[in-house]
Design an enzyme around this catalytic site. Structure first.
Site, mmCIF file in Angstrom:
data_model
loop_
_atom_site.group_PDB
_atom_site.id
_atom_site.type_symbol
_atom_site.label_atom_id
_atom_site.label_comp_id
_atom_site.label_asym_id
_atom_site.label_seq_id
_atom_site.Cartn_x
_atom_site.Cartn_y
_atom_site.Cartn_z
ATOM 1 N N TYR A 52 31.349 28.348 123.165
ATOM 2 C CA TYR A 52 31.965 27.659 122.034
ATOM 3 C C TYR A 52 31.745 26.143 122.116
ATOM 4 O O TYR A 52 31.983 25.542 123.172
ATOM 5 C CB TYR A 52 33.463 27.931 121.985
ATOM 6 C CG TYR A 52 33.847 29.351 121.621
ATOM 7 C CD1 TYR A 52 32.936 30.234 121.064
ATOM 8 C CD2 TYR A 52 35.145 29.810 121.837
ATOM 9 C CE1 TYR A 52 33.295 31.527 120.740
ATOM 10 C CE2 TYR A 52 35.517 31.105 121.509
ATOM 11 C CZ TYR A 52 34.593 31.960 120.964
ATOM 12 O OH TYR A 52 34.954 33.246 120.644
ATOM 13 N N SER A 220 38.402 36.844 113.751
ATOM 14 C CA SER A 220 38.160 36.623 112.319
ATOM 15 C C SER A 220 39.150 37.412 111.466
ATOM 16 O O SER A 220 38.747 38.180 110.580
ATOM 17 C CB SER A 220 36.718 36.971 111.943
ATOM 18 O OG SER A 220 35.833 35.974 112.390
ATOM 19 N N PRO A 221 40.464 37.249 111.689
ATOM 20 C CA PRO A 221 41.455 38.072 110.988
ATOM 21 C C PRO A 221 41.586 37.772 109.498
ATOM 22 O O PRO A 221 42.248 38.532 108.787
ATOM 23 C CB PRO A 221 42.755 37.738 111.728
ATOM 24 C CG PRO A 221 42.543 36.356 112.265
ATOM 25 C CD PRO A 221 41.091 36.313 112.647
ATOM 26 N N GLY A 225 34.087 39.241 105.478
ATOM 27 C CA GLY A 225 33.101 40.111 106.107
ATOM 28 C C GLY A 225 32.599 39.478 107.381
ATOM 29 O O GLY A 225 33.378 38.938 108.158
#
Length: 310
Positions: A52, A220-221, A225
């Site tokens: 990251y 990625s809640p 998509g």
């Protein structure tokens, strides 16, 4: 904030986690405000990864520079990081050498002696599980990693690791949101010929994790998509946003809390991994930690997102 044991470990974790993948360019004060907002609402678990930040360990380093945890604060903070992605290429590397070197880099960047949790970041097609087991044994024996897990892995991939790894695999981090829910949707419409939703893409991963006491972490809640924008207030999902707005008004919470609650309502005890850098959104999402959506409301959101209930 709802808490529970992470897998079979002794770690009590919140069901909302603060992900720090986007802090590389943030000023120190903004990073401190973000982490403080999480603490205020009971988010004691932070999610990192070695990749990251644009360069290896950059976000881990920025976190440590900005926050500078005291020894007591470190004890009260659950730090999770990941290893296995090699961005130059790109490719994946679960070799003993890479895992050990990655953890050493994470510990240096974070300014800590140990990780509470290490996840293998995406599957490595060339994995040699004996090497993973050797790395885990060394890291655990040295006190550098207390608990281990995986990310984006199928039951078969996890079973292959478990054949050799002695430590319990306590978590599996997977993409999950109302609009990206094949983990849930396939089981609802199993055996329905001609329905795309019925196609198994993960071999029953959610049920497998529940059966084996592996905590599912939802990344990625709020993504519609695969990295194509959030579904909140998106014209592609008008029906879903109408329902979100109505339930937000009904429960007197932000609609972000309703989107969070759709995940936390699931009895699998799923953790929601936030990716926001906005403290207000952290507070808003945290309101969904224990929000008691009814079954009817949960399924209404599911149907409004475009899924079929046969």
């Amino acid at each position: 904030m709802k808490t529970f044991a992470l897998g079979t470990s002794d770690l009590q974790v919140p069901n909302v986690v603060l992900g720090l993948m986007r802090i590389a360019e943030m000023p120190d004060e903004d990073i401190r405000s973000l982490v403080a907002a999480g603490r205020e609402v009971g988010i004691t678990m932070l999610d990192h990864a070695d990749v990251y930040g644009g360069s290896m360990h950059r976000c881990e380093e920025r976190f440590a520079q900005a926050v500078q945890l005291s020894s007591s604060e470190r004890e009260q903070t659950i730090i999770q990081s990941k290893a296995g992605i090699v961005p130059d290429g790109p490719y994946f590397d679960f070799s003993h050498e890479h895992i050990v070197a990655s953890v050493a880099g994470s510990l240096r960047a974070l300014g800590t002696d140990y990780l509470d949790v290490l996840l293998l970041h995406r599957p490595d097609a060339l994995v040699e599980p004996e090497e993973v087991a050797q790395a885990f044994d060394e890291l655990h024996a040295a006190g550098k990693v207390r608990h281990f897990g995986v990310s984006n892995q199928t039951p078969g991939q996890i079973e292959l690791l478990r054949k050799h790894v002695r430590q319990p695999l306590v978590a599996n981090q997977l993409q999950l949101s109302i609009t990206h829910a094949p983990l849930v949707a396939q089981g609802v419409a199993a055996n329905m010929q001609g329905l795309d939703q019925s196609i198994s893409r993960d071999y029953g991963t959610l049920d497998y994790c529940r059966l084996n006491d592996i905590t599912v972490q939802a990344w990625s809640p709020f993504q519609a998509g695969f990295f194509d924008g959030v579904f909140l207030d998106d014209d592609r999902y008008p029906e879903l946003n109408v329902v979100l707005d109505r339930l937000a008004a009904q429960y007197d919470v932000p609609k972000l809390a309703i989107a969070t609650a759709w995940i936390t309502r699931h009895p699998a005890n799923v953790q929601v991994v936030l990716g926001t850098t906005n403290p207000e959104r952290v507070r808003a999402a945290a309101q969904g930690s224990e929000l008691p959506l009814t079954r009817a409301e949960w399924y209404e959101l599911y149907r409004a997102a475009g899924y079929t209930v046969p």
